[in-house]
Design a protein around this motif. Structure first.
Motif, short mmCIF file in Angstrom:
data_model
loop_
_atom_site.label_atom_id
_atom_site.label_comp_id
_atom_site.label_asym_id
_atom_site.label_seq_id
_atom_site.Cartn_x
_atom_site.Cartn_y
_atom_site.Cartn_z
N ASP A 93 2.48 -6.47 8.54
CA ASP A 93 3.87 -6.04 8.72
C ASP A 93 4.84 -6.99 8.04
O ASP A 93 5.83 -6.57 7.44
CB ASP A 93 4.21 -5.92 10.21
CG ASP A 93 3.43 -4.81 10.90
OD1 ASP A 93 2.88 -3.94 10.19
OD2 ASP A 93 3.35 -4.82 12.14
N GLU A 94 4.56 -8.28 8.12
CA GLU A 94 5.42 -9.28 7.48
C GLU A 94 5.36 -9.15 5.96
O GLU A 94 6.39 -9.27 5.28
CB GLU A 94 4.98 -10.69 7.90
CG GLU A 94 5.84 -11.80 7.36
CD GLU A 94 7.25 -11.85 7.92
OE1 GLU A 94 8.08 -12.56 7.34
OE2 GLU A 94 7.53 -11.16 8.92
N ASN A 98 1.76 -9.41 -5.28
CA ASN A 98 1.17 -10.74 -5.51
C ASN A 98 2.12 -11.87 -5.14
O ASN A 98 1.71 -12.86 -4.52
CB ASN A 98 0.74 -10.89 -6.97
CG ASN A 98 -0.46 -10.02 -7.30
OD1 ASN A 98 -1.23 -9.65 -6.43
ND2 ASN A 98 -0.60 -9.69 -8.56
N LEU A 99 3.38 -11.73 -5.51
CA LEU A 99 4.36 -12.77 -5.16
C LEU A 99 4.65 -12.79 -3.67
O LEU A 99 4.82 -13.86 -3.07
CB LEU A 99 5.64 -12.57 -5.95
CG LEU A 99 5.53 -12.81 -7.45
CD1 LEU A 99 6.85 -12.50 -8.14
CD2 LEU A 99 5.11 -14.23 -7.75
N ALA A 100 4.69 -11.62 -3.06
CA ALA A 100 4.91 -11.54 -1.62
C ALA A 100 3.75 -12.18 -0.86
O ALA A 100 3.96 -12.85 0.16
CB ALA A 100 5.11 -10.10 -1.19
N ASN A 106 -5.35 -7.99 5.97
CA ASN A 106 -5.98 -6.76 6.46
C ASN A 106 -6.47 -6.89 7.89
O ASN A 106 -6.53 -5.89 8.61
CB ASN A 106 -7.13 -6.35 5.54
CG ASN A 106 -6.63 -5.80 4.22
OD1 ASN A 106 -5.55 -5.23 4.14
ND2 ASN A 106 -7.42 -5.99 3.18
N GLU A 107 -6.80 -8.09 8.32
CA GLU A 107 -7.29 -8.31 9.68
C GLU A 107 -6.17 -8.56 10.69
O GLU A 107 -6.36 -8.31 11.88
CB GLU A 107 -8.27 -9.48 9.71
CG GLU A 107 -9.58 -9.18 9.03
CD GLU A 107 -10.56 -10.34 9.14
OE1 GLU A 107 -10.28 -11.30 9.88
OE2 GLU A 107 -11.61 -10.26 8.49
N GLU A 108 -5.07 -9.08 10.25
CA GLU A 108 -3.97 -9.46 11.15
C GLU A 108 -2.78 -8.52 10.93
O GLU A 108 -2.08 -8.61 9.94
CB GLU A 108 -3.54 -10.91 10.90
CG GLU A 108 -4.62 -11.93 11.15
CD GLU A 108 -4.95 -12.11 12.62
OE1 GLU A 108 -4.13 -11.71 13.49
OE2 GLU A 108 -6.03 -12.65 12.90
N LYS A 168 8.15 -7.66 0.96
CA LYS A 168 8.20 -6.83 -0.25
C LYS A 168 9.47 -5.99 -0.30
O LYS A 168 10.11 -5.90 -1.35
CB LYS A 168 6.97 -5.92 -0.32
CG LYS A 168 5.71 -6.65 -0.73
CD LYS A 168 4.46 -5.81 -0.61
CE LYS A 168 4.54 -4.48 -1.29
NZ LYS A 168 3.30 -3.69 -1.15
N SER A 169 9.83 -5.40 0.81
CA SER A 169 11.00 -4.51 0.79
C SER A 169 12.32 -5.27 0.79
O SER A 169 13.23 -4.94 0.02
CB SER A 169 10.95 -3.53 1.96
OG SER A 169 11.10 -4.22 3.19
N GLU A 170 12.44 -6.31 1.61
CA GLU A 170 13.70 -7.04 1.72
C GLU A 170 14.00 -7.88 0.48
O GLU A 170 15.15 -8.01 0.08
CB GLU A 170 13.71 -7.94 2.95
CG GLU A 170 13.89 -7.19 4.25
CD GLU A 170 13.96 -8.13 5.44
OE1 GLU A 170 14.02 -9.37 5.26
OE2 GLU A 170 13.95 -7.61 6.57
N MET A 171 12.97 -8.46 -0.09
CA MET A 171 13.19 -9.36 -1.22
C MET A 171 12.87 -8.72 -2.56
O MET A 171 13.08 -9.33 -3.60
CB MET A 171 12.36 -10.63 -1.04
CG MET A 171 12.76 -11.40 0.20
SD MET A 171 11.83 -12.91 0.34
CE MET A 171 12.47 -13.54 1.87
#
Length: 60
Positions: A20-21, A34-36, A13-15, A26-29
């Motif tokens: 974004d990563e 939680n796993l992401a 939340n701070e960075e 989440k979307s690509e994999m």
């Protein structure tokens, strides 16, 4: 250093870069949040990662 979901969420939340990563992972994999988060922890925080010091500061 031990993984903490709450600390990792604070860091994300701070960075903006980590936020974004997390979205990208989440979307690509196709991982749930939680796993992401764990994947992001291992790639960007643990074992001398770029955000290790900031994570440790939040974990105190």
């Amino acid at each position: 250093m031990k993984y903490s979901k709450s600390t990792m969420l604070k860091l994300v939340n701070e960075e903006r870069e980590l936020h974004d990563e997390l979205k990208r992972i989440k979307s690509e994999m196709g991982l749930e949040k939680n796993l992401a988060l764990k994947a992001l922890y291992h790639s960007a925080v643990s074992d001398g990662g770029r955000f290790q010091v900031r994570y440790q500061e939040l974990d105190r």
